[in-house]
Enzyme design. Sequence first.
Site, mmCIF file in Angstrom:
data_model
loop_
_atom_site.group_PDB
_atom_site.id
_atom_site.type_symbol
_atom_site.label_atom_id
_atom_site.label_comp_id
_atom_site.label_asym_id
_atom_site.label_seq_id
_atom_site.Cartn_x
_atom_site.Cartn_y
_atom_site.Cartn_z
ATOM 1 C CG LEU A 519 42.353 -52.916 -6.127
ATOM 2 C CD1 LEU A 519 41.446 -52.218 -7.137
ATOM 3 C CD2 LEU A 519 41.848 -54.317 -5.782
ATOM 4 N N GLY A 520 46.961 -51.965 -5.985
ATOM 5 C CA GLY A 520 48.359 -51.892 -6.597
ATOM 6 C C GLY A 520 48.858 -50.349 -6.353
ATOM 7 C CD GLU A 521 52.977 -47.586 -3.848
ATOM 8 O OE1 GLU A 521 53.253 -48.709 -3.483
ATOM 9 O OE2 GLU A 521 53.507 -46.497 -3.705
ATOM 10 C CB ALA A 523 54.367 -42.812 -11.047
ATOM 11 C CE LYS A 547 44.349 -41.444 -9.954
ATOM 12 N NZ LYS A 547 44.574 -40.938 -11.368
ATOM 13 C CG ASP A 653 50.662 -46.546 -23.068
ATOM 14 O OD1 ASP A 653 51.103 -47.314 -23.897
ATOM 15 O OD2 ASP A 653 50.843 -46.580 -22.017
#
Length: 799
Positions: A519-521, A523, A547, A653
């Site tokens: 799905l994504g990456e 840090a 994850k 955040d």
Amino acid sequence: MLRGQRLGQLGWHRPAAGLGSLMTSLMLACASAASCREVCCPVGPSGLRCTRAGSLDTLRGLRGAGNLTELYVENQQHLQRLEFEDLQGLGELRSLTIVKSGLRFVAPDAFRFTPRLSHLNLSSNALESLSWKTVQGLSLQDLTLSGNPLHCSCALFWLQRWEQEGLCGVHTQTLHDSGPGDQFLPLGHNTSCGVPTVKIQMPNDSVEVGDDVFLQCQVEGLALQQADWILTELEGAATVKKFGDLPSLGLILVNVTSDLNKKNVTCWAENDVGRAEVSVQVSVSFPASVHLGLAVEQHHWCIPFSVDGQPAPSLRWLFNGSVLNETSFIFTQFLESALTNETMRHGCLRLNQPTHVNNGNYTLLAANPYGQAAASVMAAFMDNPFEFNPEDPIPVSFSPVDGNSTSRDPVEKKDETPFGVSVAVGLAVSAALFLSALLLVLNKCGQRSKFGINRPAVLAPEDGLAMSLHFMTLGGSSLSPTEGKGSGLQGHIMENPQYFSDTCVHHIKRQDIILKWELGEGAFGKVFLAECYNLLNDQDKMLVAVKALKEASENARQDFQREAELLTMLQHQHIVRFFGVCTEGGPLLMVFEYMRHGDLNRFLRSHGPDAKLLAGGEDVAPGPLGLGQLLAVASQVAAGMVYLASLHFVHRDLATRNCLVGQGLVVKIGDFGMSRDIYSTDYYRVGGRTMLPIRWMPPESILYRKFSTESDVWSFGVVLWEIFTYGKQPWYQLSNTEAIECITQGRELERPRACPPDVYAIMRGCWQREPQQRLSMKDVHARLQALAQAPPSYLDVLG
């Protein structure tokens, strides 16, 4: 009676209506006289003065003067006795003066009908004694007895005590003995005087329901006068039989019941000196009983209960049949009762911010040596937000909330590309990440972890996972400008053992996780869409977001563990759900809820007025979200923030990019730590690696790196602005430096065109420069909920 003259001869003509108008008659009789020459003359509106020498031998002629408050009698040598009948009907009398007269005797009950009497002057009479009963029950402020031939005896011992204690001005008077030489009355002269001694004996130490109880009252003392039992509290608790007389009185309580517990049985005795009384309570043993009520939402949720039994029963709670271990979040609290004469105790099982995992059957067990009892009740605090099949197509079909909206509800295509899903979903779970920052850094306890790792006291700033989490703290904190270089996060976040002492992280077998695609990456590593088996009891498999930790260093594993412990604790319908970890082999995995529609910012843009422009020719939603739907989105984010604030977490955040959207417009706080890569323009790099979301930060956070629940409120106001602009970047027309200047100088974002004034008022309440003047998250949530339930009629006349 009046001596020598009748009332009529003195002008005291009683009206035919009766005695109630005596004072009126007295005042009228003397109203026209320059000076009163009668026996008794009125003084002021409710006073009477009787000073004509030798005219009175009794005060009974005054009975019925109900509004008389002050009576002054002087030079009446024939007035020798004061009986209780003399003052009958003078209930308003507050001041009585009888001086320089022949008063020799005052009956113990003389002032029975004058309960408001506060000033009593009997000086310069022929009194040799005055019983303590005479003044009992009166709220005297002044008592004057000087000039009387008082005889020093035990009957005046009470007066000696008053003189010693300085009561009612007695200590300021000169009291004389009637003996030879006109000696002063000595204080404490007669040491043999004393009130009676009263003792109650009860041979029955152990009493049960249905028993008979024998009590004996022993009285000792000089010149005993009366003694008896006071049994007013025992009505219905037992059959009473009294026998005996001074100095020994007996009492039998026949066939006692549990109602006798904590009821006073009193014996009293009197003599010339005073009155004494003693009370005992009979303890009647009986089995425990319990009653449970339905859960009630208060400051904390309360499951009310009542327990009874003698001795007081011990209590134990069960949850779904298993022993419930009480903590600072779930605990028993007894309520203070105004009634002290009952054995029944009332209380609550308090639950602080319960979620759906606390739904179930609660049982209270009560037991004492004579028996035990149990009661159960079902409690539902929150609906389970995860009861759906994640493999089914998930249309974004919204029920129109805004009755005035004419836009059609958006519908999602069933065939989404894997990359679209990845970005949409990818940002979904790391709410967990930013939530943990506070924990990563702080554990100085050096204990053995549940993952077999020794925890260091401080995290190094180079750790990628630490950087991805550093936007979440417990309570308020402040970061130095050099953060991200050499100082890391050391010293800024303190662990609260209250939250993590008993955290139990769920471990998932690696064989139950089947990765589908990336799905994504971020840090920390990569995020995958996966199928997970045996995760929930009612489903064989379900879609999840996984994850994977790319770095296997000791510090990275430390951070992984700390984050997992934190996420396990967070359970709320508007926080992305954390299912557990997989630590078998490598890499380390975290398993999160799968949010199909991805981050809220992208969702807002794809369902806004500029959706076609942003889509670049692709199919888009049929129309922008309506006002009611925007309010529903905002209310859900606010609900999640209320929950975090209740746990004293500071997000640091909060933005639409870090919120995720699921089926049915369900919005939750969370991301996978990828937002700082995908939305890099939203962050301002400070120093080495520190990236700050300055467009969402209040002045105190920008200038002093101070973060608190109040700074989160400011950020939520910006999130609200994002929602009503359909995902625009705050201060999009300005550079980061210019945005910082605007924020620190007090400028505010303008009201979005789709935003009603009521909503913009909430935004401005979040943007107060002084943190303590900002709205609380609870207030914000309450206002948004009210608006969502009844959306205001709003027309964009500027559009």
